[in-house]
Structures are given as C-alpha cells and as structure tokens.
Write an enzyme that holds these catalytic residues in place. Sequence first.
Site, short mmCIF file in Angstrom:
data_model
loop_
_atom_site.label_atom_id
_atom_site.label_comp_id
_atom_site.label_asym_id
_atom_site.label_seq_id
_atom_site.Cartn_x
_atom_site.Cartn_y
_atom_site.Cartn_z
N GLN A 1 -14.85 1.28 1.87
CA GLN A 1 -14.29 0.74 0.69
C GLN A 1 -13.62 2.18 -0.07
O GLN A 1 -14.46 2.67 -0.53
CB GLN A 1 -14.92 -0.16 -0.25
CG GLN A 1 -13.98 -0.71 -1.17
CD GLN A 1 -14.89 -1.56 -2.04
OE1 GLN A 1 -16.00 -1.99 -1.84
NE2 GLN A 1 -14.09 -2.41 -2.97
N HIS B 1 -10.14 -5.85 -2.40
CA HIS B 1 -8.79 -5.87 -2.07
C HIS B 1 -8.66 -6.21 -0.44
O HIS B 1 -9.62 -5.56 0.19
CB HIS B 1 -8.12 -4.69 -2.24
CG HIS B 1 -8.48 -3.25 -1.74
ND1 HIS B 1 -9.56 -2.73 -2.41
CD2 HIS B 1 -8.25 -2.61 -0.61
CE1 HIS B 1 -9.96 -1.77 -1.66
NE2 HIS B 1 -9.13 -1.30 -0.55
N ASP C 1 0.95 -1.08 -0.11
CA ASP C 1 0.00 0.00 -0.05
C ASP C 1 0.85 1.27 0.23
O ASP C 1 1.73 1.25 0.80
CB ASP C 1 -1.00 -0.10 1.27
CG ASP C 1 -2.10 0.89 1.23
OD1 ASP C 1 -1.54 2.11 0.72
OD2 ASP C 1 -3.13 0.70 1.45
N ILE C 2 0.63 2.14 -0.92
CA ILE C 2 1.50 3.25 -0.79
C ILE C 2 1.28 4.31 0.10
O ILE C 2 2.18 5.11 0.50
CB ILE C 2 1.33 4.18 -2.32
CG1 ILE C 2 0.02 4.57 -2.79
CG2 ILE C 2 2.10 3.43 -3.40
CD1 ILE C 2 -0.11 5.53 -3.74
N HIS D 1 -6.42 -5.98 2.87
CA HIS D 1 -5.37 -5.44 3.52
C HIS D 1 -4.78 -6.44 4.80
O HIS D 1 -5.70 -6.98 5.48
CB HIS D 1 -6.06 -4.14 4.43
CG HIS D 1 -6.42 -2.77 3.69
ND1 HIS D 1 -5.67 -1.71 3.24
CD2 HIS D 1 -7.74 -2.60 3.23
CE1 HIS D 1 -6.46 -1.05 2.70
NE2 HIS D 1 -7.67 -1.53 2.55
#
Length: 138
Positions: free
Chosen positions: A95, A101, A32-33, A103
């Site tokens: 979301q 996705h 994750d960025i 996490h």
Amino acid sequence: MNEDKCVFCRIAHKQVGASRVYEDEKVVAFLDIRPLNEGHTLVIPKAHYENIFDVPKELNAYLHGVTKQVAIAVKKAMAVDGITIIQQNGKAANQDIPHLHVHVIPRYAGQKMPSFSETSEADKEKLNQTATKIRKHF
Ligand code: ZN
C-alpha cells in the site's frame, strides 16, 4: 496520518486537482496519475480511513458497490477486454498511499500485468480527456 497532509483527503476535499470520473457524498473516483494502463482509476471514501482494517463495514461495502459501477464504465469507455481490481492494505501489501483506495485497472487480452514500479506520470491533458470519456458511461 494528519488528514491535512493526506493527498487523497486533499483530492476528496478539492484542495488538490484530479481527473475525476465519479463523485457522490461518500466516495470519489479519479484517474491514477501513474496509470498501469490508460483509464486506471482509483476509488476512495471521502472520509479518511487508512485501509480495510479501520473502514466501517457499511462504507467498505458501499465503496465496492461504486467500484463495480466504475469498472463497468471504464470497461465500456476504454473498450478493454477485462478489469483487474486491486486493493492493498498495509506496507507489507505494497500500500503506497495510507488512505483506503481500490485500483480499477483496464486489461487487454494477452497483455502481461503491468508493474507499479514501471509506471510514469501521465500527461494531465490526456488524463482529463480519458476522464471525460469514462464519465459518459455512468
Ligand atoms: Zn486521507
């Protein structure tokens, strides 16, 4: 959602770069960025499904099987005390990106759950170094 405009489809099809930790024919996992903690990883199906409501049951099961492998690799690589798994479905559930996705979030003993709203964009070079560490544990 037009798949050409979906950022996770673009990552899955390598049109956008990401710090990948795992990939096979059906799923891809990348950092994750905006990590809650270092090593925060996202696991997605390569095919575009918005959330748990539209993904086929078998693919969802496969995704979560890979999520287990990712959780183990992140735990070992980052030497963390625990892992929180979060999977949000729909705007009401917070979301953010409308492509399914999961996490995988590293957790430390005694640390309060970090807030998604308090994250900031991580350094690209640092993310790549972290991804290299995690990849060694598959
Ligand atoms: Zn998508």
